[in-house]
Write an enzyme that holds these catalytic residues in place. Structure first.
Site, PDB file in Angstrom:
ATOM      1  N   SER A 106       0.854  -1.193   0.000  1.00  0.00           N
ATOM      2  CA  SER A 106       0.000   0.000   0.000  1.00  0.00           C
ATOM      3  C   SER A 106       0.889   1.242   0.000  1.00  0.00           C
ATOM      4  O   SER A 106       1.702   1.404  -0.908  1.00  0.00           O
ATOM      5  CB  SER A 106      -0.954  -0.030   1.203  1.00  0.00           C
ATOM      6  OG  SER A 106      -1.885   1.028   1.129  1.00  0.00           O
ATOM      7  N   THR A 107       0.786   2.104   1.009  1.00  0.00           N
ATOM      8  CA  THR A 107       1.533   3.362   1.030  1.00  0.00           C
ATOM      9  C   THR A 107       3.031   3.103   0.887  1.00  0.00           C
ATOM     10  O   THR A 107       3.620   2.357   1.649  1.00  0.00           O
ATOM     11  CB  THR A 107       1.285   4.112   2.350  1.00  0.00           C
ATOM     12  OG1 THR A 107      -0.114   4.199   2.579  1.00  0.00           O
ATOM     13  CG2 THR A 107       1.885   5.502   2.302  1.00  0.00           C
ATOM     14  N   HIS A 109      -2.629  -0.956  -3.497  1.00  0.00           N
ATOM     15  CA  HIS A 109      -3.719   0.009  -3.331  1.00  0.00           C
ATOM     16  C   HIS A 109      -3.424   1.244  -4.171  1.00  0.00           C
ATOM     17  O   HIS A 109      -2.384   1.883  -4.002  1.00  0.00           O
ATOM     18  CB  HIS A 109      -3.868   0.417  -1.859  1.00  0.00           C
ATOM     19  CG  HIS A 109      -4.193  -0.726  -0.949  1.00  0.00           C
ATOM     20  ND1 HIS A 109      -3.942  -0.689   0.405  1.00  0.00           N
ATOM     21  CD2 HIS A 109      -4.755  -1.943  -1.194  1.00  0.00           C
ATOM     22  CE1 HIS A 109      -4.344  -1.826   0.955  1.00  0.00           C
ATOM     23  NE2 HIS A 109      -4.826  -2.606   0.003  1.00  0.00           N
ATOM     24  N   MET A 160      -0.147   1.190   5.323  1.00  0.00           N
ATOM     25  CA  MET A 160      -0.880   1.507   6.541  1.00  0.00           C
ATOM     26  C   MET A 160      -1.969   0.460   6.787  1.00  0.00           C
ATOM     27  O   MET A 160      -2.561  -0.069   5.849  1.00  0.00           O
ATOM     28  CB  MET A 160      -1.525   2.897   6.404  1.00  0.00           C
ATOM     29  CG  MET A 160      -2.194   3.413   7.657  1.00  0.00           C
ATOM     30  SD  MET A 160      -0.966   3.904   8.878  1.00  0.00           S
ATOM     31  CE  MET A 160      -2.036   4.533  10.181  1.00  0.00           C
ATOM     32  N   ASP A 191      -4.367  -4.727   5.999  1.00  0.00           N
ATOM     33  CA  ASP A 191      -4.799  -5.511   4.849  1.00  0.00           C
ATOM     34  C   ASP A 191      -3.693  -6.478   4.433  1.00  0.00           C
ATOM     35  O   ASP A 191      -2.552  -6.078   4.220  1.00  0.00           O
ATOM     36  CB  ASP A 191      -5.160  -4.588   3.677  1.00  0.00           C
ATOM     37  CG  ASP A 191      -5.713  -5.357   2.488  1.00  0.00           C
ATOM     38  OD1 ASP A 191      -6.331  -6.423   2.708  1.00  0.00           O
ATOM     39  OD2 ASP A 191      -5.527  -4.894   1.338  1.00  0.00           O
TER      40      ASP A 191
END
Length: 344
Positions: free
Chosen positions: A164-165, A190, A283, A286
């Site tokens: 993600s991030t 993401h 973050m 998930d």
């Protein structure tokens, strides 16, 4: 970890007065965010950042005079602050991420301002305290990774990777060190709608294996990495010894679509050959629960370590619940993976 009682101070940078106003007013409504100031362009931001001392910066990518990319190159060596890009559907966003931005959001379509602000607010809160990665001035060229060769065992391995991030560049760091004949890979990153195809094309240009955005029914095979499309869930489907992907809209899983958990849970349930799960910077949690199920089903599992993560969230949760067998730096995950594959 950002202190719960400390507001996140944000500097909003955009050459459009309408965009600046919308972003500043929207972010300012959150009780944990304080808009420290606004800047009308990149040069204005550079003069104000030392005085305002923001914790996070939101910045347009395309601005007159100095682009968001040049802004990052000037800003980060002196002020290593988390920068979130606010971008139209533009390939240059990936150049800006490569220059050190931690995340990005897509500029809203008409009538979508509320959803846009909600997404940007979450990213600002997530970015506060993030580790800013500074791009090397002149990256050393890399030679082609050594081919795995005609080994039947490599045809019976599936690799899943979620991030993600900070994950766009972290995933690239892993993939560019892998050979063209790597076992079939499935990637969930993401990302806003519209960007996954451009990201897949970028990975395809920079890496040795074929990388493309997944389509429903695609076969998982050696030398191919499939990226889940934004706003769709990607899962593994088994038919005898053949494996394909299901790409469908469906509900959000663990708050995301695409979701790393959705992919990893499907791998744990469907895959009967060897498999590897890799969870990287991001973050939240998930992918953590799905990775644990993969490990219980016999997968080899790798988590990115704290020191190399932009946000040590998803890998931390996965490690804490026992889903991760080995932690490695972003740059070393490929070596760990190849070493494991060599033992098959």
């Amino acid at each position: 970890m950002w202190p719960a009682n400390k507001k996140v101070r944000v500097l909003v940078v955009d050459d459009s007065i309408m965009a600046r106003t919308m972003i500043a007013q929207g972010l300012g409504k959150h009780p944990n965010i304080e808009v420290a100031g606004i800047a009308i362009n990149a040069q204005d931001a550079l003069t104000k950042v030392g005085q305002l001392r923001p914790d996070v910066i939101t910045s347009d990518v395309e601005m007159p005079g100095m682009s968001g990319i040049d802004f990052l190159k000037k800003l980060l060596p002196q002020y290593p602050l988390p920068v979130i890009l606010v971008s139209s559907l533009n390939l240059r966003v990936f150049d800006a991420l490569s220059a050190g931005a931690v995340d990005f959001v897509r500029k809203p379509e008409p009538g979508q301002n509320e959803a846009f602000i909600a997404g940007l607010t979450q990213k600002v809160l997530s970015a506060a305290g993030a580790k800013v990665r500074r791009a090397p001035v002149a990256p050393a060229p890399m030679g082609a990774a050594r081919l795995l060769g005609a080994r039947p065992a490599m045809d019976k391995v599936i690799i899943g990777l979620g991030a993600s991030t900070g994950g766009t560049e972290a995933t690239l760091e892993v993939l560019k060190r892998l050979p063209a004949d790597i076992p079939g890979m499935l990637i969930v990153q993401h990302m806003p709608t519209g960007f996954t195809q451009m990201y897949a094309e970028r990975l395809n240009r920079l890496c040795q294996m074929e990388v493309r955005e997944a389509k429903h029914g695609d076969e998982i095979r050696r030398g191919l990495a499939l990226l889940a499309p934004a706003d769709y869930q990607m899962r593994v489907v088994r038919s005898g010894t053949r494996y394909t992907v299901s790409v469908q809209s469906g509900e959000k899983v663990s708050g995301h679509r695409p979701s790393v958990d959705a992919l990893f849970f499907s791998m744990a349930e469907q895959v009967r050959c060897k498999m590897v799960g890799i969870i990287m910077t991001g973050m939240g949690r998930d992918g953590a629960d799905g990775l644990l199920q993969m490990r219980k089903a016999g997968a080899y599992t790798i988590g990115q370590d704290k020191e190399s993560c932009v946000v040590y969230g998803m890998p931390m949760v996965a490690y804490n619940i026992g889903a991760v067998q080995i932690q490695a730096s972003c740059e070393n995950i490929s070596n760990v993976l190849l070493r494991q594959l060599s033992q098959l």
